[in-house]
Design an enzyme around this catalytic site. Structure first.
Site, PDB file in Angstrom:
ATOM      1  N   GLY A  11       0.795  -1.226   0.000  1.00 53.76           N
ATOM      2  CA  GLY A  11       0.000   0.000   0.000  1.00 53.76           C
ATOM      3  C   GLY A  11       0.827   1.276   0.000  1.00 53.76           C
ATOM      4  CG  ASN A  12       4.718   1.422   1.879  1.00 52.25           C
ATOM      5  OD1 ASN A  12       4.485   0.409   1.236  1.00 52.25           O
ATOM      6  ND2 ASN A  12       5.878   1.640   2.456  1.00 52.25           N
ATOM      7  CE  LYS A 127      -6.339  -8.231   0.863  1.00 51.76           C
ATOM      8  NZ  LYS A 127      -4.917  -8.162   1.201  1.00 51.76           N
ATOM      9  CE  LYS A 210       1.259  -6.521  -1.898  1.00 48.95           C
ATOM     10  NZ  LYS A 210       0.922  -6.575  -0.510  1.00 48.95           N
ATOM     11  CE  LYS A 272       2.773  -7.172   3.981  1.00 47.48           C
ATOM     12  NZ  LYS A 272       2.053  -7.047   2.694  1.00 47.48           N
TER      13      LYS A 272
HETATM   14  P1  ADP Z   1       0.847  -3.907   2.546  1.00 53.24           P
HETATM   15  O1  ADP Z   1       0.002  -2.795   2.063  1.00 53.24           O
HETATM   16  O2  ADP Z   1       2.277  -3.736   2.198  1.00 53.24           O
HETATM   17  O3  ADP Z   1       0.308  -5.270   2.195  1.00 53.24           O
HETATM   18  P2  ADP Z   1       0.001  -4.392   5.288  1.00 53.24           P
HETATM   19  O4  ADP Z   1      -0.464  -3.265   6.120  1.00 53.24           O
HETATM   20  O5  ADP Z   1      -0.999  -5.363   4.779  1.00 53.24           O
HETATM   21  O6  ADP Z   1       0.875  -3.774   4.141  1.00 53.24           O
HETATM   22  O7  ADP Z   1       1.081  -5.248   6.126  1.00 53.24           O
HETATM   23  C1  ADP Z   1       2.241  -4.656   6.676  1.00 53.24           C
HETATM   24  C2  ADP Z   1       2.017  -4.328   8.146  1.00 53.24           C
HETATM   25  O8  ADP Z   1       1.988  -5.513   8.936  1.00 53.24           O
HETATM   26  C3  ADP Z   1       3.112  -3.529   8.808  1.00 53.24           C
HETATM   27  O9  ADP Z   1       3.017  -2.163   8.512  1.00 53.24           O
HETATM   28  C4  ADP Z   1       2.884  -3.831  10.292  1.00 53.24           C
HETATM   29  O10 ADP Z   1       2.116  -2.815  10.904  1.00 53.24           O
HETATM   30  C5  ADP Z   1       2.057  -5.108  10.294  1.00 53.24           C
HETATM   31  N1  ADP Z   1       2.601  -6.232  11.084  1.00 53.24           N
HETATM   32  C6  ADP Z   1       1.825  -7.112  11.730  1.00 53.24           C
HETATM   33  N2  ADP Z   1       2.559  -8.047  12.354  1.00 53.24           N
HETATM   34  C7  ADP Z   1       3.865  -7.749  12.101  1.00 53.24           C
HETATM   35  C8  ADP Z   1       5.109  -8.359  12.457  1.00 53.24           C
HETATM   36  N3  ADP Z   1       5.154  -9.465  13.207  1.00 53.24           N
HETATM   37  N4  ADP Z   1       6.257  -7.803  12.015  1.00 53.24           N
HETATM   38  C9  ADP Z   1       6.211  -6.684  11.245  1.00 53.24           C
HETATM   39  N5  ADP Z   1       5.074  -6.069  10.870  1.00 53.24           N
HETATM   40  C10 ADP Z   1       3.898  -6.586  11.279  1.00 53.24           C
HETATM   41 MG    MG Z   2      -1.563  -6.122   2.827  1.00 52.83          MG
END
Ligand code: ADP
Ligand code: MG
Length: 310
Positions: A11-12, A127, A210, A272
């Site tokens: 997203g970022n 989701k 994704k 992820k």
């Molecule tokens: P994207 O848009 O890249 O898919 P998401 O918001 O879905 O991003 O996922 C990334 C986020 O997951 C990070 O910004 C963080 O806040 C969160 N997160 C949850 N658990 C963890 C973890 N164990 N280690 C790192 N980040 C984590």
């Molecule tokens: Mg995500």
């Protein structure tokens, strides 16, 4: 060494609204162009959470006007988001590459991904899509039958079903673009979820994760690396607790143990790590990396990020 890399943008890398996205894709394009300049073969994938939420909401609002325009199925919302995000991404990357004297074509493919209609995810929507909601809005939507859920420490969002990706329908088109030395943007937003019915493909009411779709893609393309670019430089255990520890590397066994221990939030970090694990385990030598967009090149060189490999 030149690598074939499936690179998933979070997203970022795309921003949230129209203006933000227009801006964000330029920073993203320059990070991608660095990798292309280093000789890597890229296949770009991207999320669509805020965008698909925006599209869905806009059509929902329009349906309440005297025009009574139809509420769009989620599969159509995903298709629109692929077109909209792909348009900005391919133009920003084209411009950046040309400025560096690289004449490669960037092509966004409308990509469908087959899901199983019996996937248990259809009974458990988890989701997140769209922007964060106030607790009041979340409560109102919930009373109207919209699925909402609170994300660990980050507030309320709408949620939809997120079935497992089984197969990328347009995989041969992606291979053809790669064989021609071109740059595909594909499985945007996880791909348009479809269910096969003989020769017909029916859109499913879902949004595929994704990162999971990118892992399926990376395996189908026999990629060397799957890179998941997100909002954190590394994956942590004890995330957001006093015991938080950033990880440089995980073996498949460690990743599985941490998943079992609930270290990764469902809907954000969990898919992820699961995607990274699935790809890393699928064949020796395959590497997955989770890091920040700005650190992609450093991550490939082994200087940062969290690497999952056998
Ligand atoms: P994207 O848009 O890249 O898919 P998401 O918001 O879905 O991003 O996922 C990334 C986020 O997951 C990070 O910004 C963080 O806040 C969160 N997160 C949850 N658990 C963890 C973890 N164990 N280690 C790192 N980040 C984590
Ligand atoms: Mg995500």
């Amino acid at each position: 060494m030149k690598k074939r890399i499936v690179l998933a943008l979070g997203g970022n890398a795309l921003g949230k609204g129209l203006a933000e996205q227009m801006q964000a894709v330029h920073t993203t394009a320059s990070a991608l162009a660095d990798l292309i300049q280093e000789g890597h073969e890229l296949v770009i994938t991207h999320g669509n959470g805020p965008q698909v939420g925006m599209i869905h909401q806009a059509f929902e609002a329009a349906s309440a006007t005297p025009a009574h325009s139809p509420v769009l199925p989620m599969s159509v919302c995903v298709a629109l988001s692929q077109g909209y995000i792909g348009y900005d991404l391919q133009n920003a990357l084209r411009e950046t590459l040309r400025a560096r004297g690289i004449n490669k074509t960037v092509t966004s493919l409308i990509t469908q991904v087959r899901v199983d209609p019996r996937d248990p995810a259809f009974n458990n929507p988890d989701k997140p899509i769209g922007s964060f909601l106030s607790p009041e809005t979340a409560q109102r939507l919930s009373q109207e039958g919209v699925n909402v859920r609170e994300e660990a420490g980050r507030g309320w969002r709408r949620v939809v079903a997120s079935p497992m990706p089984q197969e990328i329908i347009e995989i041969e088109s992606i291979k053809a673009l790669l064989a021609a030395g071109q740059i595909p943007v594909t499985v945007g937003g996880g791909g348009i979820p479809v269910v096969a019915d003989g020769n017909q493909l029916h859109g499913a009411s879902a949004v595929i994760d994704k990162d999971r779709a990118s892992a399926v893609l990376a395996q189908a393309l026999d990629a060397d690396m799957l890179i998941i670019l997100t909002a954190v430089e590394k994956v942590a255990i004890g995330y957001n607790t006093p015991y938080q520890k950033w990880l440089d590397r995980m073996s498949p066994k460690e990743a599985r143990d941490y998943i079992e221990a609930g270290e990764f939030a469902p809907g954000s970090m969990l898919p992820k790590v699961e995607a990274a694990l699935a790809f890393a385990e699928s064949r020796p030598g395959r590497q997955a990396l989770i890091t920040l967009l700005e650190h992609a090149a450093d991550g490939i060189a082994g200087r940062t990020g969290t690497v999952i490999s056998q």
